[in-house]
Design a protein around this motif. Structure first.
Motif, mmCIF file in Angstrom:
data_model
loop_
_atom_site.group_PDB
_atom_site.id
_atom_site.type_symbol
_atom_site.label_atom_id
_atom_site.label_comp_id
_atom_site.label_asym_id
_atom_site.label_seq_id
_atom_site.Cartn_x
_atom_site.Cartn_y
_atom_site.Cartn_z
ATOM 1 N N ILE A 91 0.875 -0.562 0.133
ATOM 2 C CA ILE A 91 0.004 0.031 -0.108
ATOM 3 C C ILE A 91 0.466 1.262 -0.201
ATOM 4 C CG2 ILE A 91 -1.718 1.192 1.224
ATOM 5 C CD1 ILE A 91 -2.208 -1.339 3.037
ATOM 6 N N PHE A 92 0.572 2.282 -0.957
ATOM 7 C CA PHE A 92 0.979 3.093 -1.038
ATOM 8 C C PHE A 92 0.218 4.595 -1.135
ATOM 9 C CE2 PHE A 92 3.108 0.025 -3.719
ATOM 10 C CZ PHE A 92 4.450 -0.454 -3.077
ATOM 11 N N GLN A 93 1.447 5.896 -0.991
ATOM 12 C CA GLN A 93 0.555 6.726 -0.416
ATOM 13 C C GLN A 93 -0.380 7.669 -1.804
ATOM 14 O OE1 GLN A 93 2.751 10.139 1.218
ATOM 15 N NE2 GLN A 93 1.370 11.373 -0.138
ATOM 16 N N GLN A 94 0.411 6.975 -2.852
ATOM 17 C CA GLN A 94 -0.084 6.969 -4.447
ATOM 18 C C GLN A 94 -0.678 5.975 -4.475
ATOM 19 O OE1 GLN A 94 -0.630 10.220 -5.451
ATOM 20 N NE2 GLN A 94 0.390 10.768 -4.143
ATOM 21 N N MET A 95 -2.084 5.567 -5.213
ATOM 22 C CA MET A 95 -2.357 4.442 -4.784
ATOM 23 C C MET A 95 -1.980 3.354 -5.935
ATOM 24 S SD MET A 95 -4.696 6.972 -3.208
ATOM 25 C CE MET A 95 -5.298 7.552 -1.818
ATOM 26 N N HIS A 96 -2.037 3.745 -6.859
ATOM 27 C CA HIS A 96 -1.440 3.657 -8.658
ATOM 28 C C HIS A 96 -2.277 2.624 -8.836
ATOM 29 C CE1 HIS A 96 2.929 5.063 -7.824
ATOM 30 N NE2 HIS A 96 2.583 4.988 -6.696
ATOM 31 N N ILE A 103 -13.202 -0.123 -10.017
ATOM 32 C CA ILE A 103 -12.573 -0.414 -8.184
ATOM 33 C C ILE A 103 -12.509 -1.948 -8.257
ATOM 34 C CG2 ILE A 103 -12.931 -0.568 -6.132
ATOM 35 C CD1 ILE A 103 -12.170 2.181 -7.479
ATOM 36 N N ARG A 104 -13.504 -3.108 -8.758
ATOM 37 C CA ARG A 104 -13.682 -4.081 -8.818
ATOM 38 C C ARG A 104 -12.384 -5.220 -9.338
ATOM 39 N NH1 ARG A 104 -17.931 -5.506 -10.590
ATOM 40 N NH2 ARG A 104 -18.634 -6.072 -8.900
ATOM 41 N N ASP A 105 -12.248 -4.739 -10.884
ATOM 42 C CA ASP A 105 -11.120 -4.870 -11.683
ATOM 43 C C ASP A 105 -9.307 -4.764 -11.226
ATOM 44 O OD1 ASP A 105 -12.789 -5.981 -13.128
ATOM 45 O OD2 ASP A 105 -12.942 -4.869 -14.748
ATOM 46 N N ASN A 106 -9.617 -3.129 -10.455
ATOM 47 C CA ASN A 106 -8.337 -2.715 -10.002
ATOM 48 C C ASN A 106 -7.620 -3.814 -9.230
ATOM 49 O OD1 ASN A 106 -6.207 -0.354 -10.909
ATOM 50 N ND2 ASN A 106 -8.583 0.484 -11.143
ATOM 51 N N ILE A 107 -8.604 -4.043 -8.182
ATOM 52 C CA ILE A 107 -8.753 -5.020 -6.768
ATOM 53 C C ILE A 107 -8.551 -6.880 -7.148
ATOM 54 C CG2 ILE A 107 -10.056 -6.127 -4.953
ATOM 55 C CD1 ILE A 107 -11.385 -3.581 -4.783
ATOM 56 N N ILE A 108 -9.145 -6.760 -8.356
ATOM 57 C CA ILE A 108 -8.726 -7.895 -8.813
ATOM 58 C C ILE A 108 -7.824 -8.717 -9.497
ATOM 59 C CG2 ILE A 108 -11.795 -9.079 -8.609
ATOM 60 C CD1 ILE A 108 -11.235 -8.726 -11.597
ATOM 61 N N LEU A 109 -7.147 -7.630 -10.173
ATOM 62 C CA LEU A 109 -5.579 -7.822 -11.379
ATOM 63 C C LEU A 109 -4.989 -8.799 -10.834
ATOM 64 C CD1 LEU A 109 -4.405 -6.864 -14.302
ATOM 65 C CD2 LEU A 109 -3.926 -4.797 -13.546
ATOM 66 N N PRO A 110 -3.671 -8.349 -9.236
ATOM 67 C CA PRO A 110 -3.143 -9.308 -9.286
ATOM 68 C C PRO A 110 -3.647 -10.661 -9.060
ATOM 69 C CG PRO A 110 -3.264 -7.155 -7.564
ATOM 70 C CD PRO A 110 -4.823 -7.154 -8.548
ATOM 71 N N ALA A 139 -18.444 -0.923 -6.483
ATOM 72 C CA ALA A 139 -17.359 -1.468 -7.454
ATOM 73 C C ALA A 139 -17.087 -1.587 -8.853
ATOM 74 C CB ALA A 139 -17.692 -3.082 -7.408
ATOM 75 N N GLU A 140 -18.348 -1.068 -9.462
ATOM 76 C CA GLU A 140 -18.078 -0.664 -10.765
ATOM 77 C C GLU A 140 -17.759 0.977 -11.520
ATOM 78 O OE1 GLU A 140 -19.382 -2.566 -13.153
ATOM 79 O OE2 GLU A 140 -20.121 -4.748 -11.592
ATOM 80 N N ARG A 141 -17.486 2.154 -10.192
ATOM 81 C CA ARG A 141 -17.129 2.854 -10.316
ATOM 82 C C ARG A 141 -16.084 3.357 -10.917
ATOM 83 N NH1 ARG A 141 -19.866 7.198 -6.368
ATOM 84 N NH2 ARG A 141 -21.666 5.899 -6.000
ATOM 85 N N ASP A 142 -15.925 3.907 -11.922
ATOM 86 C CA ASP A 142 -13.897 4.021 -11.864
ATOM 87 C C ASP A 142 -13.090 4.824 -10.976
ATOM 88 O OD1 ASP A 142 -14.944 3.470 -14.842
ATOM 89 O OD2 ASP A 142 -15.297 5.296 -16.039
ATOM 90 N N GLN A 150 -11.536 6.376 -0.332
ATOM 91 C CA GLN A 150 -11.905 4.487 -0.735
ATOM 92 C C GLN A 150 -11.252 4.260 -2.261
ATOM 93 O OE1 GLN A 150 -15.279 7.420 -3.101
ATOM 94 N NE2 GLN A 150 -17.026 6.825 -1.578
ATOM 95 N N MET A 151 -10.868 5.154 -2.932
ATOM 96 C CA MET A 151 -9.163 4.996 -3.043
ATOM 97 C C MET A 151 -7.862 4.290 -2.044
ATOM 98 S SD MET A 151 -8.527 7.457 -6.198
ATOM 99 C CE MET A 151 -6.705 6.624 -6.848
ATOM 100 N N GLN A 152 -8.057 4.231 -1.557
ATOM 101 C CA GLN A 152 -7.007 3.990 -0.191
ATOM 102 C C GLN A 152 -7.238 2.343 0.168
ATOM 103 O OE1 GLN A 152 -4.215 3.125 -0.964
ATOM 104 N NE2 GLN A 152 -3.169 5.075 1.052
ATOM 105 N N ARG A 153 -9.115 2.339 0.176
ATOM 106 C CA ARG A 153 -10.068 1.090 0.027
ATOM 107 C C ARG A 153 -9.514 0.038 -0.321
ATOM 108 N NH1 ARG A 153 -13.790 1.905 4.885
ATOM 109 N NH2 ARG A 153 -13.590 4.015 5.611
ATOM 110 N N ALA A 154 -9.310 0.406 -1.912
ATOM 111 C CA ALA A 154 -9.996 -0.075 -2.873
ATOM 112 C C ALA A 154 -8.267 -0.543 -3.025
ATOM 113 C CB ALA A 154 -9.928 1.068 -4.224
ATOM 114 N N ALA A 155 -6.924 -0.116 -2.704
ATOM 115 C CA ALA A 155 -5.691 -0.046 -2.573
ATOM 116 C C ALA A 155 -5.568 -2.140 -2.114
ATOM 117 C CB ALA A 155 -5.027 1.134 -2.832
#
Length: 254
Positions: A91-96, A103-110, A139-142, A150-155
């Motif tokens: 987890i970074f300061q900048q979420m990358h 949001i969902r696809d970012n989470i499942i990618l790894p 989950a479906e939001r960009d 919220q982005m950091q929660r996704a990260a």
């Protein structure tokens, strides 16, 4: 049992004309399974470099790093990338987060990268993590449609999707307001309660006060450490822990 060990860990960067700048100086560090360790110190003291080198994200100049009994400092990059993917979360300061994914696809990618044949269980795990961190409805939001918190929660969800043995954080609350930072630290504290090892770089005493042990870095070395013991939220002693830590840091010249 130690999950992560460093001995004689040094890191130098070339500063031009053949000269080298020593950023880490023979670091000796042992982190126990399930421990929560925070790293503090002034800017330029080597905190982030320690995190990147001990996790294998950056190479070392001397010494060795052992993760779960396996020396990683000499692994080929492909092996190292696989080890990080399966055994470590970041987890970074900048979420990358990737802008072309929701949001969902970012989470499942790894997880898809780690095992493409488990899509059903991966999606279920992602749904559980999003619910646990309070972003199931997003989950479906960009990523442009959610707040920084919220982005950091996704990260965090992304970092946990492969169920890592250790979670690394580099100023994970640094870009957030105090309310969002507090909420993120509550999640990280809950993650620690499940047995996940955590190594966190921070400048915030409220964040570090939740760790069991605080390392103070100065000029590329671990100058001192302060043991706070395990934080139990139900005891409501965070303020007292923060006061003790602040007094120790002031004594260290922070």
């Amino acid at each position: 049992m130690y999950i992560l060990e460093a001995s004689g860990l040094s890191k130098a960067y070339s500063s031009g004309q053949g000269a080298k700048q020593l950023v880490l100086r023979e670091i000796q560090l042992q982190i126990a399974q399930g421990e929560f360790v925070a790293v503090m110190g002034p800017s330029g003291s080597g905190k982030s470099t320690l995190l990147y080198t001990i996790s294998g994200m950056d190479g070392i100049s001397a010494g060795r790093v052992v993760f779960k009994g396996r020396e990683i400092s000499s692994l080929a990059e492909e092996e190292l990338a696989k080890l990080r993917l399966h055994g470590m979360g970041f987890i970074f300061q900048q979420m990358h987060l990737l802008k072309n994914l929701n949001i969902r696809d970012n989470i499942i990618l790894p997880a898809y990268r780690a095992n493409k044949n488990r899509r059903g269980s991966i999606n279920k795990k992602a749904a559980e993590l999003m619910k646990r961190t309070g972003i199931a409805a997003l989950a479906e939001r960009d990523i442009t449609q959610v707040s920084g918190g919220q982005m950091q929660r996704a990260a965090i969800c992304r970092a946990l999707i492969n169920e890592p043995d250790i979670l690394f954080g580099d100023e994970p609350t640094g870009a957030l307001n105090s309310k969002a930072a507090g909420e993120i630290m509550e999640i990280i504290a809950e993650i620690h309660q499940t047995g996940t090892t955590i190594l966190l770089v921070t400048h915030d005493t409220k964040v570090a006060a939740q760790a069991e042990r605080v390392l103070y870095m100065l000029d590329g070395s671990i100058a001192a450490e302060h043991r706070l013991g395990r934080y139990e939220k139900r005891n409501n002693d965070l303020k007292a822990r923060e006061e003790k830590l602040t007094a120790w840091l002031m004594n260290m010249g922070f």
